[in-house]
Design a protein around this motif. Structure first.
Motif, mmCIF file in Angstrom:
data_model
loop_
_atom_site.group_PDB
_atom_site.id
_atom_site.type_symbol
_atom_site.label_atom_id
_atom_site.label_comp_id
_atom_site.label_asym_id
_atom_site.label_seq_id
_atom_site.Cartn_x
_atom_site.Cartn_y
_atom_site.Cartn_z
ATOM 1 N N ALA A 18 0.817 -1.214 0.000
ATOM 2 C CA ALA A 18 0.000 0.000 0.000
ATOM 3 C C ALA A 18 0.852 1.265 0.000
ATOM 4 O O ALA A 18 0.376 2.327 -0.413
ATOM 5 N N ASN A 23 -1.190 8.842 -3.937
ATOM 6 C CA ASN A 23 -2.085 9.621 -3.078
ATOM 7 C C ASN A 23 -3.268 10.177 -3.865
ATOM 8 O O ASN A 23 -4.381 10.238 -3.367
ATOM 9 N N ARG A 72 -5.727 1.282 0.432
ATOM 10 C CA ARG A 72 -5.544 2.022 1.685
ATOM 11 C C ARG A 72 -6.552 1.575 2.733
ATOM 12 O O ARG A 72 -6.230 1.476 3.917
ATOM 13 N N SER A 75 -5.384 -1.715 4.093
ATOM 14 C CA SER A 75 -4.231 -1.512 4.968
ATOM 15 C C SER A 75 -4.659 -1.050 6.356
ATOM 16 O O SER A 75 -4.154 -1.534 7.373
ATOM 17 N N GLU A 76 -5.596 -0.128 6.410
ATOM 18 C CA GLU A 76 -6.090 0.361 7.705
ATOM 19 C C GLU A 76 -6.806 -0.748 8.464
ATOM 20 O O GLU A 76 -6.643 -0.897 9.688
#
Length: 386
Positions: A18, A23, A72, A75-76
């Protein structure tokens, strides 16, 4: 797709892949993280048309397949899961993640719209992973951060048979590291300009095995790419990135400094002193080094509001003889701190020619020894007032 993986291995792998996600992706599909299960392994991948990252980890694969989800978000979620095996089940529209009593449902992105990851170029050679990690860290501190000047944000990798050189500069400082490596072919010779940020992150993350493999494009297949592969926490990691365009400035000759004055001090002692004294330095002002017969004094000030000074024992050699050619110089405190932090020797030698001229910083194994020739760091000195 139905798979079960260890929570810690999965979380580490997802986090690493990730990190390469853009971004602000140019198209939404590039925010996805691709999961492909086959045999007894799970391959996680990301790609933004510049950099690709791929990691292979062990998994219990009950049903092979692939899925594309928000990288993302996954990943969180992975960081927050309880310490239990994580089970993924994918259907046509969603991926269900169950870990202990925690259950998540993630929307699947269209796998068919995801771009094909680039192939790794042919392997050019290998270098011991711990030495590569240390060498890259010593050089990237001198790379620029200004994206408007992309050629200065890279590290130039030069291959000359069994010698591998890493070189970086932001115009105000330069770092050169030379090391022995294991080329795939004899009389190999090539060069590439690699984004410093990507090189730094990949070097740090591939230190789990014995060696890191470098794969430079051969000009026919994978032109304009460099690939790096090595072992990290949990599995095999592979990364490719496009090389930077532009001609790297010819700065090697600036490393060949014939000093008039040399100063030898304990690395840790001068580093801590610079950190203390620079606390009162104004922005864009220097830390001054005053050179005496058997010591140096560091000082800085913020107008009349605050001043700091500290003296350190030093071995000073007036090479030119006669009157001291250099008695006081000015350093950018951040550049000096970075240079000293990059050293892994107990002593450091500063080599000066004249005030305002470049200063060569080299590590010393002992105070009376010869400077280490494989790592050179040059700092442009600042002009002192008056």
């Amino acid at each position: 797709m139905k798979i079960t993986v260890e929570r810690d291995v999965m979380a580490e792998a997802v986090a690493w892949v990730a990190r390469s996600l853009p971004n602000r992706p140019s198209v939404p599909i590039l925010a996805g993280l691709l999961m492909r299960a086959t045999g007894s392994q799970l391959v996680l991948s990301s790609f933004d048309y510049e950099t690709s990252a791929r990691i292979t980890i062990d998994a219990q694969v009950d049903e092979e397949g692939e899925a594309l989800v928000s990288g993302r978000l996954l990943s969180e979620i992975a960081r927050s899961l309880p310490n239990r095996p994580a089970r993924f089940t994918a259907n046509s529209n969603h991926v269900e993640l169950v870990c202990g009593s925690a259950r998540f449902t993630l929307q699947m992105l269209p796998v068919e719209d995801y771009p094909q990851l680039p192939e790794m170029p042919a392997e050019s050679g290998t270098v011991p992973s711990d030495e590569f990690t240390r060498s890259v860290a010593q050089v990237v501190v001198a790379a620029g951060r200004d994206e408007l000047l992309p050629v200065f944000t890279g590290v130039r990798i030069e291959i000359n048979d069994d010698r591998l050189s890493l070189l970086a500069t932001d115009r105000y400082r330069m770092a050169l590291k030379e090391l022995t490596w294991n080329p795939a072919t004899t009389q190999a010779e090539s060069a590439a300009l690699v984004p410093a940020r990507v090189l730094s992150e990949s070097a740090r993350s591939m230190g789990g095995g014995e060696a890191v493999a470098l794969a430079l494009s051969n000009g026919i297949e994978g032109e304009g790419l460099i690939g790096l592969s090595g072992e990290g926490a949990g599995g095999r990691r592979e990364l490719t990135t496009r090389l930077l365009d532009g001609e790297f400035p010819k700065v090697r000759h600036l490393m060949d400094i014939k000093p008039n004055v040399t100063v030898r001090v304990k690395t840790e002692e001068v580093l801590e002193s610079v950190k203390r004294v620079s606390l009162v330095a104004e922005r864009n002002t220097s830390v001054r080094m005053v050179i005496e017969d058997d010591r140096i004094a560091l000082d800085a000030a913020t107008g009349d509001q605050a001043q700091a000074t500290e003296a350190i024992e030093a071995q000073v050699n007036n090479v030119a003889g006669g009157e001291m050619a250099v008695s006081a110089v000015g350093f950018n405190p951040r550049y000096l701190t970075d240079a000293l932090s990059a050293l892994d020797t107990p002593y450091v030698q500063f080599s000066f020619t004249a005030p305002g001229k470049p200063c060569l910083v080299q590590g010393l194994p002992d105070v009376d020894g010869e400077p280490e020739a494989d790592y050179k760091h040059v700092i442009m000195l600042m002009r002192l007032p008056g």
